[in-house]
Design an enzyme around this catalytic site. Structure first.
Site, PDB file in Angstrom:
ATOM      1  N   CYS A  95       0.832  -1.202   0.000  1.00  0.00           N
ATOM      2  CA  CYS A  95       0.000   0.000   0.000  1.00  0.00           C
ATOM      3  C   CYS A  95       0.870   1.258   0.000  1.00  0.00           C
ATOM      4  O   CYS A  95       1.516   1.560  -0.990  1.00  0.00           O
ATOM      5  CB  CYS A  95      -0.984  -0.046   1.158  1.00  0.00           C
ATOM      6  SG  CYS A  95      -2.398   1.060   0.929  1.00  0.00           S
ATOM      7  N   HIS A 223      -3.448  -5.671   1.110  1.00  0.00           N
ATOM      8  CA  HIS A 223      -2.739  -5.857   2.377  1.00  0.00           C
ATOM      9  C   HIS A 223      -2.668  -7.333   2.799  1.00  0.00           C
ATOM     10  O   HIS A 223      -3.558  -7.815   3.504  1.00  0.00           O
ATOM     11  CB  HIS A 223      -3.456  -5.077   3.482  1.00  0.00           C
ATOM     12  CG  HIS A 223      -3.268  -3.607   3.422  1.00  0.00           C
ATOM     13  ND1 HIS A 223      -2.321  -2.932   4.168  1.00  0.00           N
ATOM     14  CD2 HIS A 223      -3.915  -2.659   2.710  1.00  0.00           C
ATOM     15  CE1 HIS A 223      -2.396  -1.631   3.917  1.00  0.00           C
ATOM     16  NE2 HIS A 223      -3.366  -1.436   3.035  1.00  0.00           N
ATOM     17  N   GLU A 225      -0.717  -8.507   5.069  1.00  0.00           N
ATOM     18  CA  GLU A 225      -0.510  -8.531   6.526  1.00  0.00           C
ATOM     19  C   GLU A 225      -1.824  -8.373   7.286  1.00  0.00           C
ATOM     20  O   GLU A 225      -1.854  -8.577   8.509  1.00  0.00           O
ATOM     21  CB  GLU A 225       0.497  -7.452   6.939  1.00  0.00           C
ATOM     22  CG  GLU A 225      -0.053  -6.052   7.124  1.00  0.00           C
ATOM     23  CD  GLU A 225      -0.411  -5.335   5.833  1.00  0.00           C
ATOM     24  OE1 GLU A 225      -0.916  -4.189   5.909  1.00  0.00           O
ATOM     25  OE2 GLU A 225      -0.200  -5.901   4.736  1.00  0.00           O
TER      26      GLU A 225
END
Length: 265
Positions: A95, A223, A225
């Site tokens: 990002c 994302h 994560e």
């Protein structure tokens, strides 16, 4: 020994905890270092085998997303960053981290030119911030070490400037030719998507993530994560009922691939 991953923190970035946890779950040692401390002692980078530019809104996205962060890196860390790349270490950006990497020029990294930006991540076609889950298709022909063996995966996005764009047709042609378009936004059938909402920003060729020709430098807008546990998925309860709930969050696979690559070196 566990490979050491540098998590660069700083003003406005806010994904350090989950990013560090992702690398640790994957079998690495994650160390968070503030950008100011890194600039004061850039030789710290030599102690790490991998690096991550994390998500958030660095410096409030002043001027454009990742712009100020990228300038600080280019002007203060360029020599050590070039050595990091020359030593065949790995770099991942997510990002805001991906936005920073494109502004530094790390991606797409043609012809070993890592400090000459060739693509932009510009404002979403819809004109505003988007925050929902998308479907991703990983390109099997890409050299990307992070996406190796992956096919499709749902993942969350949360960005206002995620459209990969260039006015140079030759740049997109070279991206495709070298397999640097490692990840694309996809429709329910798994085909590259250009229409909203499957493609949340209007990115050229539905590109959601890029790698350099070596496959060791990689960035993406979604994302991974944020999908470390099965329960991160918005429909995890339905998946549990119908027997499709995975044993771990699927985003973890990208970090595991990075660690596996380092352990095999």
């Amino acid at each position: 020994m566990k490979p050491k991953i540098l998590i660069i923190t700083g003003y406005g970035v806010n994904c350090e905890a989950e990013s560090a946890h992702a690398w640790e779950l994957a079998g690495a040692e994650a160390v968070q270092v503030h950008i100011n401390d890194l600039i004061d002692q850039p030789e710290q980078m030599r102690d790490f085998q991998g690096m991550m530019f994390i998500g958030g809104f660095s410096y409030g996205d002043h001027m454009t997303s990742g712009h100020v962060f990228a300038l600080r890196v280019k002007h203060h860390l360029r020599t050590e960053l070039q050595k990091f790349i020359d030593d065949e270490k790995i770099i991942m950006g997510v990002c805001n981290g991906f936005q920073t990497m494109t502004k530094i020029g790390l991606l797409p990294g043609f012809d070993n030119e890592y400090f000459e930006p060739k693509v932009a991540l510009m404002q979403n076609d819809c004109g505003h911030f988007q925050n929902f889950w998308v479907n991703l298709k990983f390109e099997t022909g890409s050299p990307c070490i992070f996406t190796k063996g992956l096919s499709q995966m749902p993942m969350p996005i949360r960005h206002g400037e995620g459209k990969i764009f260039t006015t140079e047709a030759s740049v997109i042609e070279k991206i495709e030719q070298l397999g640097c378009a490692a990840v694309r936004y996809a429709d329910e059938a798994g085909d590259p998507a250009m229409d909203f909402p499957a493609n949340p920003n209007g990115s050229l060729n539905a590109i959601a993530g890029l790698c350099d020709p070596t496959g060791r430098i990689f960035g993406m807008m979604p994302h991974p994560e944020a999908y470390l546990f099965p329960e991160n998925h918005p429909n995890w309860d339905k998946q549990k009922l119908d027997g499709t709930l995975p044993s771990q969050g699927l985003g973890l696979k990208l970090f595991e691939n990075g660690v596996k690559f380092l352990m095999q070196k």
